[in-house]
Motif scaffolding. Structure first.
Motif, short mmCIF file in Angstrom:
data_model
loop_
_atom_site.label_atom_id
_atom_site.label_comp_id
_atom_site.label_asym_id
_atom_site.label_seq_id
_atom_site.Cartn_x
_atom_site.Cartn_y
_atom_site.Cartn_z
N VAL A 16 0.85 -1.19 0.00
CA VAL A 16 0.00 0.00 0.00
C VAL A 16 0.89 1.24 0.00
CG1 VAL A 16 -1.79 1.26 1.24
CG2 VAL A 16 -1.78 -1.24 1.27
N ARG A 17 0.68 2.10 -1.01
CA ARG A 17 1.45 3.34 -1.10
C ARG A 17 0.47 4.50 -1.20
NH1 ARG A 17 5.01 1.66 -6.20
NH2 ARG A 17 2.93 1.09 -6.87
N ARG A 18 0.82 5.62 -0.53
CA ARG A 18 -0.03 6.80 -0.59
C ARG A 18 0.82 8.04 -0.48
NH1 ARG A 18 -0.93 8.46 4.84
NH2 ARG A 18 -2.75 9.68 4.33
N LEU A 19 0.28 9.13 -0.99
CA LEU A 19 0.96 10.42 -0.90
C LEU A 19 0.55 11.13 0.37
CD1 LEU A 19 0.69 11.81 -4.53
CD2 LEU A 19 2.61 10.62 -3.48
N SER A 28 8.04 9.42 -0.65
CA SER A 28 7.87 9.28 -2.08
C SER A 28 7.41 7.86 -2.41
CB SER A 28 9.18 9.57 -2.81
OG SER A 28 10.10 8.51 -2.60
N PRO A 29 6.67 7.70 -3.50
CA PRO A 29 6.24 6.35 -3.90
C PRO A 29 7.40 5.38 -4.07
CG PRO A 29 5.03 7.99 -5.13
CD PRO A 29 6.10 8.73 -4.37
N GLU A 30 8.51 5.87 -4.59
CA GLU A 30 9.68 5.00 -4.78
C GLU A 30 10.23 4.54 -3.44
OE1 GLU A 30 9.44 8.11 -6.12
OE2 GLU A 30 9.04 7.61 -8.22
N ARG A 31 10.33 5.47 -2.49
CA ARG A 31 10.85 5.14 -1.16
C ARG A 31 9.90 4.18 -0.44
NH1 ARG A 31 15.00 6.59 2.49
NH2 ARG A 31 14.54 5.26 4.25
N GLN A 32 8.61 4.44 -0.54
CA GLN A 32 7.63 3.55 0.08
C GLN A 32 7.73 2.16 -0.51
OE1 GLN A 32 3.59 5.10 0.45
NE2 GLN A 32 4.43 7.16 0.30
N ARG A 33 7.88 2.08 -1.83
CA ARG A 33 8.01 0.77 -2.49
C ARG A 33 9.20 0.00 -1.96
NH1 ARG A 33 10.62 -1.73 -6.62
NH2 ARG A 33 9.41 -3.18 -7.87
N GLU A 34 10.35 0.68 -1.87
CA GLU A 34 11.56 0.02 -1.36
C GLU A 34 11.37 -0.44 0.08
OE1 GLU A 34 14.26 -1.05 -2.97
OE2 GLU A 34 13.11 -0.40 -4.72
N TRP A 54 -2.96 8.04 -4.83
CA TRP A 54 -2.11 9.16 -5.23
C TRP A 54 -2.72 10.52 -4.93
CZ3 TRP A 54 1.88 6.70 -4.75
CH2 TRP A 54 2.19 5.54 -5.43
N GLU A 55 -3.83 10.56 -4.20
CA GLU A 55 -4.38 11.83 -3.74
C GLU A 55 -3.58 12.25 -2.51
OE1 GLU A 55 -6.86 13.60 -5.22
OE2 GLU A 55 -6.79 12.09 -6.79
N VAL A 56 -3.23 13.52 -2.40
CA VAL A 56 -2.46 14.00 -1.26
C VAL A 56 -3.35 14.04 -0.03
CG1 VAL A 56 -1.12 15.92 -0.30
CG2 VAL A 56 -0.93 15.35 -2.73
N SER A 57 -2.96 13.31 1.02
CA SER A 57 -3.76 13.31 2.24
C SER A 57 -3.62 14.66 2.93
CB SER A 57 -3.32 12.18 3.18
OG SER A 57 -1.99 12.40 3.61
#
Length: 63
Positions: A16-19, A28-34, A54-57
């Motif tokens: 699960v990735r979110r902004l 960042s999505p890349e950092r969250q993925r890693e 990808w909506e900014v919380s």
């Protein structure tokens, strides 16, 4: 990247990735993925898919 399908092993996980408004370097999505992949490997699991928001919380509503 093609993710392996659900195989019933008990360690099939959904990443699960979110902004957010936090610093880009940590959220960042890349950092969250890693981070998710490292944590998944640590428990012997595998990612079968991703849920991305990808909506900014915390963003004010637009009019």
């Amino acid at each position: 990247m093609i993710e392996p399908p659900y195989d019933g092993c008990g360690k099939c996980l959904l990443g699960v990735r979110r902004l957010s408004r936090m610093k880009w370097a940590t959220s960042s999505p890349e950092r969250q993925r890693e981070d998710i992949l490292v944590a998944t490997e640590a428990v012997g699991g595998h990612i079968i898919g991703w849920a991305d928001d990808w909506e900014v919380s915390g963003a004010p509503p637009t009019r």
